[in-house]
Design a protein around this motif. Structure first.
Motif, short mmCIF file in Angstrom:
data_model
loop_
_atom_site.label_atom_id
_atom_site.label_comp_id
_atom_site.label_asym_id
_atom_site.label_seq_id
_atom_site.Cartn_x
_atom_site.Cartn_y
_atom_site.Cartn_z
N ALA A 95 -5.05 1.95 -0.17
CA ALA A 95 -4.30 3.00 -0.85
C ALA A 95 -5.14 3.90 -1.76
O ALA A 95 -4.68 4.98 -2.12
CB ALA A 95 -3.17 2.38 -1.68
N ILE A 96 -6.34 3.47 -2.14
CA ILE A 96 -7.14 4.27 -3.08
C ILE A 96 -8.24 5.01 -2.33
O ILE A 96 -8.62 4.63 -1.23
CB ILE A 96 -7.74 3.39 -4.20
N TYR A 150 0.82 -1.22 0.00
CA TYR A 150 0.00 0.00 0.00
C TYR A 150 0.85 1.26 0.00
O TYR A 150 0.45 2.30 -0.54
CB TYR A 150 -1.02 0.01 1.14
N ASP A 151 2.06 1.21 0.57
CA ASP A 151 2.95 2.37 0.50
C ASP A 151 3.47 2.58 -0.91
O ASP A 151 3.67 3.73 -1.34
CB ASP A 151 4.12 2.20 1.48
N THR A 195 -4.92 5.67 2.49
CA THR A 195 -5.97 6.68 2.46
C THR A 195 -7.00 6.42 3.56
O THR A 195 -7.89 7.24 3.77
CB THR A 195 -6.71 6.67 1.11
N LEU A 253 1.81 2.07 -3.48
CA LEU A 253 0.68 2.57 -4.26
C LEU A 253 0.30 4.00 -3.86
O LEU A 253 -0.70 4.52 -4.36
CB LEU A 253 -0.53 1.65 -4.06
N GLY A 254 1.08 4.61 -2.98
CA GLY A 254 0.81 5.99 -2.60
C GLY A 254 0.55 6.20 -1.13
O GLY A 254 0.38 7.33 -0.67
N GLY A 255 0.50 5.10 -0.37
CA GLY A 255 0.27 5.22 1.05
C GLY A 255 -1.19 5.08 1.42
O GLY A 255 -2.08 5.08 0.57
N ARG A 297 -5.83 -0.90 -10.06
CA ARG A 297 -5.72 0.51 -9.68
C ARG A 297 -6.16 1.42 -10.81
O ARG A 297 -6.66 2.52 -10.58
CB ARG A 297 -4.31 0.83 -9.21
#
Length: 377
Positions: A305-306, A105-106, A112, A108-110, A272
């Motif tokens: 992550a989304i 998940y990190d 949410t 993928l942007g961290g 994603r």
């Protein structure tokens, strides 16, 4: 780092499963899962066909590998190819996370969100039996439950009777469980357009979370008609292989929730993108996750992550499936799923125990209507 091989493992527990292990020359391995139930031999063969396209590649080049596998055969993908790619892709994200000492998940942007809402499966041969099982699940802490049309022991699908039973189940569960429990119904593509329209209209007063797959996935235009006949939230997509197949339903807002299966629709890389496409139309994901703990991990990391997530399917909580074979850092509490943030997907396969779960090929049930004609399971 280079990819040195792919190993495929077929096994049977509460259902059949297919796992892949992608190996590298630095000893880091990644674990992935395919979701095309009852077609495991076909997916295994496809992975064998793809293996020499992957060996020698840098496992960090996930998008490049994905594009190569998807397009190198020239012909557009079907579910067998997309499911094979999905298993490999999920394993590559696992490798990258382990190599960088970071949870997927990190990458993928961290995060949410702090945790992900989940729903369980219930069902019974009568509305009262379904209610009894639902009560048990609510007592365990579940906030959302799901069931589907039933059929009798003779395997005959009696559509009108199944619809009437499901309407009564909705009435009973809503009145007995109260307003705070989310109720999801999976029609499993079994209903005719007429049955689906009647069912959706009748359950509107019971505030369903969504009705899933009321129509066959081949018939996207049918959702346009159904959308105009009911205000019930509609969810679909578990059988789709790619963002292109999702495009019409999302673009024209024919569904309210996207039921992407990461183990069929090309893995995390494609998932994603589907999520991003859905976000542009204010549509959330309700991921399809009916199989093993690797699928659960992949779905969880994407969902963490989304931004656009409703709920995650979870038929087996952490440790309830293959608890000795696969170690996971997933944690379920009071209806919510989370993980401890170990590198990669946080799952490890004990290959020494695979013999405990010998594979037995299984076909899906063959259902007929009263006149003997075939209908979907």
């Amino acid at each position: 780092m280079k990819i040195t091989g792919i190993k495929t493992h077929l096994l049977k527990e509460w259902r059949t499963m297919l796992f892949v292990v992608v190996e590298t020359d630095e000893g880091i391995t990644g674990l992935g899962e395919s979701g095309l139930t009852s077609r495991e031999y076909a997916v295994q063969g496809m992975i064998r066909d793809l293996e020499d396209r992957v060996i020698g590649q840098d496992p960090f080049r996930i998008e490049h590998i994905w594009q190569t596998l998807w397009r190198s055969g020239f012909h557009p993908s079907g579910q067998v190819l997309s499911s094979a790619i999905a298993a490999i892709d999920i394993a590559l994200w696992d490798i990258k996370g382990k190599a960088l000492d970071a949870p997927v998940y990190d990458l993928l942007g961290g995060r949410t969100r702090d945790k992900v809402l989940t729903y369980c499966h219930v069902g019974g041969q009568s509305p009262e039996a379904t209610l009894a099982m639902a009560r048990e699940k609510v007592a365990e802490g579940w906030k959302a439950i799901r069931w589907e049309p039933s059929y009798q022991d003779d395997m005959v699908m009696r559509g009108p009777q199944a619809v009437e039973k499901a309407i009564e189940e909705y009435r009973l569960l809503r009145s007995e469980l109260g307003p705070d429990i989310e109720l999801c119904f999976d029609a499993h593509t079994k209903l005719t357009p007429t049955e689906a329209a009647r069912f959706c209209r009748q359950i509107e007063p019971f505030r369903p979370m969504f009705v899933e797959d009321p129509l066959r996935c081949e018939y996207a235009e049918g959702y346009r008609t159904l959308r105009g006949q009911t205000a019930v939230p509609l969810a679909a997509g578990e059988q789709y292989a790619s963002k292109w197949q999702f495009n019409e339903l999302i673009r024209d807002k024919l569904i309210d929730y996207v039921r992407v299966d990461l183990c069929i629709a090309g893995g995390i890389t494609e998932g994603r993108k589907i999520a991003a496409l859905a976000e542009t139309h204010m549509i959330d994901l309700a991921v399809h996750n009916p199989i093993g703990p690797v699928s659960t991990a992949a779905c969880l990391h994407l969902n963490l992550a989304i931004p656009n997530v409703l709920v995650q399917e979870l038929p087996k909580r952490p440790g309830e499936s293959l608890g000795d074979l696969i170690q996971t850092d997933q944690v379920w509490e009071d209806g919510w799923l989370n993980c401890q943030g170990k590198p990669g997907l946080g799952v490890e396969l004990n290959t020494g125990l695979l013999d405990k779960y010998p594979f037995e090929h299984e076909h899906l049930p063959l259902l007929c209507r009263a006149d003997g004609s075939f209908t979907n399971w």
